[in-house]
Scaffold this motif. Structure first.
Motif, mmCIF file in Angstrom:
data_model
loop_
_atom_site.group_PDB
_atom_site.id
_atom_site.type_symbol
_atom_site.label_atom_id
_atom_site.label_comp_id
_atom_site.label_asym_id
_atom_site.label_seq_id
_atom_site.Cartn_x
_atom_site.Cartn_y
_atom_site.Cartn_z
ATOM 1 N N PRO A 1 1.786 1.986 0.563
ATOM 2 C CA PRO A 1 0.497 1.571 1.130
ATOM 3 C C PRO A 1 -0.703 2.263 0.504
ATOM 4 O O PRO A 1 -1.844 1.890 0.794
ATOM 5 C CB PRO A 1 0.643 1.969 2.605
ATOM 6 C CG PRO A 1 1.566 3.134 2.581
ATOM 7 C CD PRO A 1 2.513 2.903 1.434
ATOM 8 N N ASP A 2 -0.474 3.276 -0.349
ATOM 9 C CA ASP A 2 -1.579 4.053 -0.904
ATOM 10 C C ASP A 2 -1.681 3.974 -2.416
ATOM 11 O O ASP A 2 -2.700 4.366 -2.974
ATOM 12 C CB ASP A 2 -1.433 5.534 -0.499
ATOM 13 C CG ASP A 2 -1.366 5.714 1.007
ATOM 14 O OD1 ASP A 2 -2.241 5.153 1.693
ATOM 15 O OD2 ASP A 2 -0.445 6.401 1.493
ATOM 16 N N ASP A 3 -0.646 3.489 -3.082
ATOM 17 C CA ASP A 3 -0.651 3.449 -4.539
ATOM 18 C C ASP A 3 -0.181 2.061 -4.982
ATOM 19 O O ASP A 3 0.932 1.645 -4.655
ATOM 20 C CB ASP A 3 0.268 4.532 -5.103
ATOM 21 C CG ASP A 3 0.016 4.760 -6.580
ATOM 22 O OD1 ASP A 3 -0.834 4.052 -7.155
ATOM 23 O OD2 ASP A 3 0.661 5.645 -7.163
ATOM 24 N N CYS B 1 8.780 -8.727 0.967
ATOM 25 C CA CYS B 1 7.634 -7.903 1.354
ATOM 26 C C CYS B 1 6.539 -8.068 0.315
ATOM 27 O O CYS B 1 6.809 -8.330 -0.862
ATOM 28 C CB CYS B 1 8.020 -6.424 1.495
ATOM 29 S SG CYS B 1 8.789 -5.707 0.031
ATOM 30 N N THR B 2 5.294 -7.927 0.754
ATOM 31 C CA THR B 2 4.127 -8.065 -0.120
ATOM 32 C C THR B 2 3.470 -6.708 -0.292
ATOM 33 O O THR B 2 3.483 -5.861 0.607
ATOM 34 C CB THR B 2 3.111 -9.051 0.476
ATOM 35 O OG1 THR B 2 2.721 -8.594 1.782
ATOM 36 C CG2 THR B 2 3.728 -10.430 0.591
ATOM 37 N N ASP B 3 2.899 -6.525 -1.470
ATOM 38 C CA ASP B 3 2.178 -5.287 -1.753
ATOM 39 C C ASP B 3 0.896 -5.266 -0.921
ATOM 40 O O ASP B 3 0.050 -6.159 -1.055
ATOM 41 C CB ASP B 3 1.858 -5.209 -3.245
ATOM 42 C CG ASP B 3 1.334 -3.844 -3.662
ATOM 43 O OD1 ASP B 3 0.973 -3.050 -2.779
ATOM 44 O OD2 ASP B 3 1.290 -3.577 -4.877
ATOM 45 N N PRO B 4 0.704 -4.290 -0.038
ATOM 46 C CA PRO B 4 -0.512 -4.280 0.792
ATOM 47 C C PRO B 4 -1.790 -4.121 -0.014
ATOM 48 O O PRO B 4 -2.865 -4.475 0.481
ATOM 49 C CB PRO B 4 -0.284 -3.080 1.732
ATOM 50 C CG PRO B 4 0.723 -2.233 1.052
ATOM 51 C CD PRO B 4 1.593 -3.156 0.264
ATOM 52 N N LEU B 5 -1.705 -3.621 -1.224
ATOM 53 C CA LEU B 5 -2.888 -3.454 -2.064
ATOM 54 C C LEU B 5 -3.070 -4.596 -3.048
ATOM 55 O O LEU B 5 -4.067 -4.628 -3.766
ATOM 56 C CB LEU B 5 -2.800 -2.126 -2.829
ATOM 57 C CG LEU B 5 -2.662 -0.871 -1.955
ATOM 58 C CD1 LEU B 5 -2.579 0.370 -2.820
ATOM 59 C CD2 LEU B 5 -3.825 -0.759 -0.971
ATOM 60 N N CYS B 6 -2.112 -5.508 -3.108
ATOM 61 C CA CYS B 6 -2.208 -6.694 -3.965
ATOM 62 C C CYS B 6 -1.335 -7.766 -3.328
ATOM 63 O O CYS B 6 -0.126 -7.796 -3.561
ATOM 64 C CB CYS B 6 -1.767 -6.374 -5.389
ATOM 65 S SG CYS B 6 -1.901 -7.765 -6.525
ATOM 66 N N GLU B 7 -1.934 -8.654 -2.532
ATOM 67 C CA GLU B 7 -1.166 -9.606 -1.748
ATOM 68 C C GLU B 7 -0.435 -10.637 -2.596
ATOM 69 O O GLU B 7 0.503 -11.276 -2.122
ATOM 70 C CB GLU B 7 -2.084 -10.327 -0.754
ATOM 71 C CG GLU B 7 -2.665 -9.414 0.311
ATOM 72 C CD GLU B 7 -3.499 -10.173 1.314
ATOM 73 O OE1 GLU B 7 -3.674 -11.386 1.118
ATOM 74 O OE2 GLU B 7 -3.986 -9.560 2.284
ATOM 75 N N SER B 8 -0.830 -10.767 -3.842
ATOM 76 C CA SER B 8 -0.150 -11.744 -4.696
ATOM 77 C C SER B 8 1.164 -11.219 -5.264
ATOM 78 O O SER B 8 1.933 -11.972 -5.844
ATOM 79 C CB SER B 8 -1.069 -12.155 -5.853
ATOM 80 O OG SER B 8 -1.393 -11.028 -6.656
ATOM 81 N N LEU C 1 1.929 -14.503 3.641
ATOM 82 C CA LEU C 1 1.235 -14.537 2.365
ATOM 83 C C LEU C 1 -0.187 -15.003 2.589
ATOM 84 O O LEU C 1 -0.419 -16.136 3.028
ATOM 85 C CB LEU C 1 1.938 -15.477 1.368
ATOM 86 C CG LEU C 1 3.422 -15.199 1.084
ATOM 87 C CD1 LEU C 1 3.934 -16.207 0.079
ATOM 88 C CD2 LEU C 1 3.613 -13.799 0.586
ATOM 89 N N ARG C 2 -1.144 -14.121 2.311
ATOM 90 C CA ARG C 2 -2.573 -14.455 2.425
ATOM 91 C C ARG C 2 -2.920 -15.032 3.800
ATOM 92 O O ARG C 2 -3.772 -15.897 3.929
ATOM 93 C CB ARG C 2 -2.988 -15.427 1.326
ATOM 94 C CG ARG C 2 -2.781 -14.875 -0.081
ATOM 95 C CD ARG C 2 -3.297 -15.828 -1.138
ATOM 96 N NE ARG C 2 -3.083 -15.299 -2.463
ATOM 97 C CZ ARG C 2 -3.920 -14.451 -3.084
ATOM 98 N NH1 ARG C 2 -5.011 -14.058 -2.450
ATOM 99 N NH2 ARG C 2 -3.648 -14.020 -4.285
#
Length: 939
Positions: A281-283, A236-243, A197-198
């Motif tokens: 990873p793209d949306d 798992c974390t969203d690669p486009l929104c790490e929070s 995380l971050r």
């Protein structure tokens, strides 16, 4: 099994199945279809295979490109290995890698490695999770390694030499990865999953202690916090929104926000046990879920057709079903915004997209999807592997809005992007409803309250859409029937002299005693009168006029309502033009009403059309039916083959031959003379075998359906002349009653005149069952406009044509207030009004809404008890935070006694404390209330 794509080189992916196989994706074009992927995926072979003595359980690609293509492997015996992937070509990828992980401090147990992940910002940090050692409780199960990568040379014997030291030209360039001691030993419980995380915090799902978060920025003992949750798998974390974080347990997926981990803000209930989840990873906000439902026993229906009336029955059979595999994609971002940022538990079906995987492995029924991953650089595509090791690509369906532009281009709106494509109508039968609807708006199509048959010409589809024309004819007939019946009904009975009997006659003692009956007796008498029919007029009693709601309930309901009066004897009819041959005709007032709605009988209150007791079949004579059908057709006339068929069905051979002679006189080049000659040879039961054989061959060669059924009926009458009226007529006339080439109105009218009551009701019910498998607009005659079946028919028609005008125009003729005020109908109305606004047809929209409101008010005034008042709610504008998606609400702190005291400025979200955007005009933050003093001064 697992599929992981290289983060730096997305064209390379690793397939884990005990051993690790490395593949290179085939080169594709920009708009590559799924079938093209499948053809090339069947031909790819691994360019490298890593096979160790111990099976590999987990793996992860390293983020850094120096060195390139490094993969970490977690083994079943608890060891960690680093390998370099080489594609076999010359370049930086052809390097040797020697790894030494945990050599100086060997692991204290041999439990398998369950998960691992490299750090994105610190590419040398590797977090590994293990199963707990039961014998040694002090063995760490969550270890963080700091792997040191050093360039080195390797000689032929494999010995290592550090770079910048003594160098030999025969040495091989390579890297040496060393991590003798772990950086941190964090947890001592089994680790189910982990994620960074971050870049400075490590989140791990422990089997017995929930989820723990470790801060590894400084200190020998990282600070940690615990979250009590059973969703410890697949973190798992969203690669486009790490929070944005996701995890699962059994059939529940939990969505977390790292800025507020006190409670999850979305729980998703799936249809089975979750096996894997993965962020796109793209949306942003797209989460794919692979779940398997357990075996279960379900009931399925099987069709069973009866030979007599072709009815369709449903027989429930229990079937044992195996594990069902489901792949869904949830739009978490839109779902959270829909929930106003509040924590909710729901199936999230509103923003769920189902990926079809059953068609991927059709050639092998034993092959099923086993694991999956998003396909990098290809939005809306998922890479799937089967249990046999084959690869396929599946597309994720997206909600798309399309609109025609000048009938030559199509604008497609998807994911906030509008794309324009050329469009050419190659099919001559294709209809562009956009142009048709624009023309209809100028002619008040569907808004007429009188003479509804004009809608057939106004629809501009008189020749191309016979089902729609049939519905408008039916609605027009219903309107005329009700008006004609109500015109005969008078509120008071008149006497000679033109004055009312109630004003000239004084009530006698007998009359007063009759008026003093109990209320229950009057209600019983009224009910008995309503169930009786007048055989002298062929209509319902004058004191009980026919209401539109009764006719619009459908033919089946009309038959059920008249069950007490339909037990009528059949009438024997002699063939006109044939001696010693007869048939049977069924007729009464309810059948007359159905024939009027089908367009066979005239709708009028003249005395010449009333049914007399001595001649009960004069009204259903062939001449009356033919003249009425010919007069109802507006332009172009009626098909002569249809008129001949109806004449023969009504046992009138003379009229059929007369119609053919007129057609031959008008068109001498036609082939009607041969048809008339063959028809004139009919002699009833005494017809010759040669004539029967000749007409049988002629029937097979005819292409016109009505002519086929004409000779079919003649042959049937020749073989079954003078039969008993109680025979199984539904079975005898089966070919005609279920011939789709014959108009539905003609088939229903034929059944009303040739079938007894029980067989007639059975036939209508069988038609009701058939429409469920092939919905069509014409079946509204049977279902009416008051049942749920009618909504399904209109919905099916709307999905095929998007003809909102016709659907809303038909609904406006309904007498069911709940149908007009239902949510689905109001949604259709809003969609149509939105189209009118987009076309700038503002006056047409206003006229449509006025007609709609008038119809609603009319129904409310006719039956106010069944028309509850609609709840009128005020439109409320809501502001949501862009970070936490929660509603920005500020309590009013204004003092009523002192208007000069106003609220303070709002600068941040009250939930996540993130700063709010400012207005470019007044420079105030979003959500700030206006200055109260200025407002009151204006007042």
């Amino acid at each position: 099994m697992e599929i992981i794509f290289n983060r730096k080189n997305p064209e390379i992916f690793a397939y884990l199945n005990n051993d690790v196989y490395f593949y290179e994706m085939p080169k594709t074009k920009k708009n590559y279809c799924v079938d093209d992927y499948h053809e090339q995926l069947d031909q790819i072979r691994p360019f490298q295979t890593i096979s160790l003595d111990v099976p590999v359980k987990c793996m992860d690609w390293r983020y850094s490109s120096n060195p390139d293509n490094i993969v970490a492997l977690g083994l079943f015996d608890g060891k960690v290995a680093l390998k370099n992937v080489s594609r076999g070509d010359s370049g930086s990828n052809n390097v040797h890698l020697r790894s030494s992980i945990g050599k100086d401090s060997s692991l204290k147990h041999s439990k398998s490695c369950t998960s691992m992940q490299w750090n994105k910002d610190n590419p040398n940090w590797l977090a590994t999770g293990f199963e707990k050692q039961e014998r040694n409780r002090m063995a760490a199960a969550l270890i963080l390694w700091d792997v040191n990568f050093t360039e080195a040379y390797f000689d032929e014997k494999g010995s290592t030499t550090i770079k910048n030291s003594s160098y030999d030209s025969n040495n091989t360039n390579g890297w040496c990865a060393v991590a003798n001691r772990p950086m941190f030993e964090l947890a001592y419980d089994s680790v189910n999953s982990l994620a960074w995380l971050r870049s400075q915090a490590l989140m791990a799902g422990l089997s017995r202690k929930g989820i723990k978060i470790y801060d590894v920025r400084d200190g020998r003992t990282p600070a940690n916090s615990t979250i009590a949750s059973t969703a410890t798998y697949g973190i798992c974390t969203d690669p486009l929104c790490e929070s944005r974080i996701a995890s699962y347990h059994d059939n529940t997926i939990v969505i977390w926000d790292s800025r507020n981990l006190s409670s999850p803000y979305l729980n998703i209930i799936t249809s089975g046990n979750v096996k894997k989840i993965d962020w796109s990873p793209d949306d942003m906000g797209q989460l794919v879920v692979h779940c398997i439902s357990p075996p279960h026993t379900s009931e399925v229906g099987t069709k069973k057709g009866k030979h007599m009336d072709n009815a369709v029955d449903m027989q429930m059979v229990e079937v044992e079903r195996d594990n069902e595999i489901h792949v869904h994609v949830y739009d978490v971002l839109r779902q959270v915004m829909y929930n106003n940022g509040e924590s909710q538990t729901s199936p999230c079906n509103l923003f769920k997209k189902t990926v079809r995987t059953s068609c991927l492995f059709q050639d092998n029924p034993d092959e099923v999807p086993k694991t999956l991953s998003w396909l990098p650089l290809n939005p809306n595509k998922i890479f799937i592997s089967s249990n046999k090791g084959r690869f396929r690509v599946a597309s994720v369906p997206e909600r798309t809005l399309a609109s025609f532009q000048n009938s030559q281009t199509v604008a497609v709106f998807q994911k906030n992007v509008v794309a324009t494509y050329p469009f050419d109508i190659k099919n001559e039968d294709a209809v562009c409803y956009t142009d048709i609807m624009k023309k209809r708006c100028k002619s008040d199509y569907g808004l007429l309250s009188e003479n509804l048959i004009r809608n057939i010409d106004l629809s501009l589809e008189k020749e191309t859409n016979p089902d729609l024309c049939m519905v408008w004819r039916w609605l027009h007939a219903v309107h005329k029937v009700c008006n004609a019946n109500n015109s005969v009904t008078s509120p008071t009975s008149t006497v000679a002299g033109g004055t009312s009997s109630s004003t000239q006659m004084q009530p006698s003692a007998n009359t007063l005693s009759t008026m003093q009956k109990s209320r229950s007796s009057q209600m019983f008498a009224k009910r008995q009168i309503s169930l009786q029919q007048s055989s002298s007029t062929g209509m319902l009693p004058a004191s009980l006029p026919i209401k539109p709601s009764f006719c619009l309930s459908g033919i089946l309901q009309i038959l059920n309502h008249g069950v007490n009066s339909l037990v009528s004897d059949s009438h024997m009819v002699q063939w006109k033009g044939v001696s010693d041959t007869s048939g049977y005709i069924y007729h009464n007032s309810t059948r007359k009403l159905i024939l009027q709605m089908c367009g066979w009988l005239p709708i009028t209150d003249k005395e010449e059309y009333k049914l007399d007791n001595q001649h009960p079949l004069d009204m259903v004579s062939s001449k009356t039916i033919i003249s009425n059908i010919s007069s109802n057709e507006m332009k172009g006339g009626v098909d002569i083959s249809r008129l001949c068929a109806i004449s023969i069905w009504q046992y009138d051979l003379n009229l059929a031959i007369e119609l053919l002679r007129k057609e031959i006189a008008d068109n001498k080049d036609s082939d009607w003379s041969a048809v008339a000659m063959a028809m004139s040879g009919f002699s009833g039961g005494s017809s010759s075998e040669l004539w029967k054989e000749t007409c049988g061959k002629l029937q097979e060669k005819l292409s016109n359906s009505y002519l086929q059924r004409t000779f079919w009926f003649l042959l049937l009458s020749a073989n079954h002349s003078n039969d008993d009226a109680n025979a199984n007529l539904c079975e005898r006339y089966h070919n005609l009653l279920f011939d789709e080439e014959i108009l539905l109105t003609d088939r229903i009218a034929f059944a009303c005149t040739h079938l007894p009551y029980q067989q007639l009701v059975s036939y209508i019910r069988s038609m009701t069952n058939l429409f469920r498998y092939n919905p069509s607009l014409k079946y509204l005659l049977i279902t009416g406009l008051t049942s749920q079946d009618s909504i399904e028919i209109l919905l099916d028609y709307l999905e095929k044509t998007l003809d909102y005008q016709s659907v809303l125009g038909i609904i406006m003729r309904s007498c069911d207030y709940s149908l007009l005020s239902s949510k689905r109908t109001l949604y259709w109305k809003d969609r149509y009004c939105a189209w009118l606004n987009s076309w700038r047809f503002y006056y047409e929209r206003i006229k449509f809404e006025k007609k709609w409101s008038e119809r609603m008010g009319q129904l409310e005034s006719e039956n106010p008890t069944n028309c509850p008042h609609r709840n009128i709610t005020k439109d409320v504008a809501m502001v949501h935070c862009n970070y936490c998606s929660k509603r920005i609400v500020m309590k009013d702190r204004t003092n009523n006694n002192n208007m000069s005291i106003t609220t303070s400025m709002m600068e941040s979200c009250p939930h996540c404390r993130q700063s709010l955007p400012k207005c470019c005009v007044c420079a105030k933050h979003l959500g700030t209330r206006p200055d109260g003093r200025g407002l009151y001064s204006i007042r």
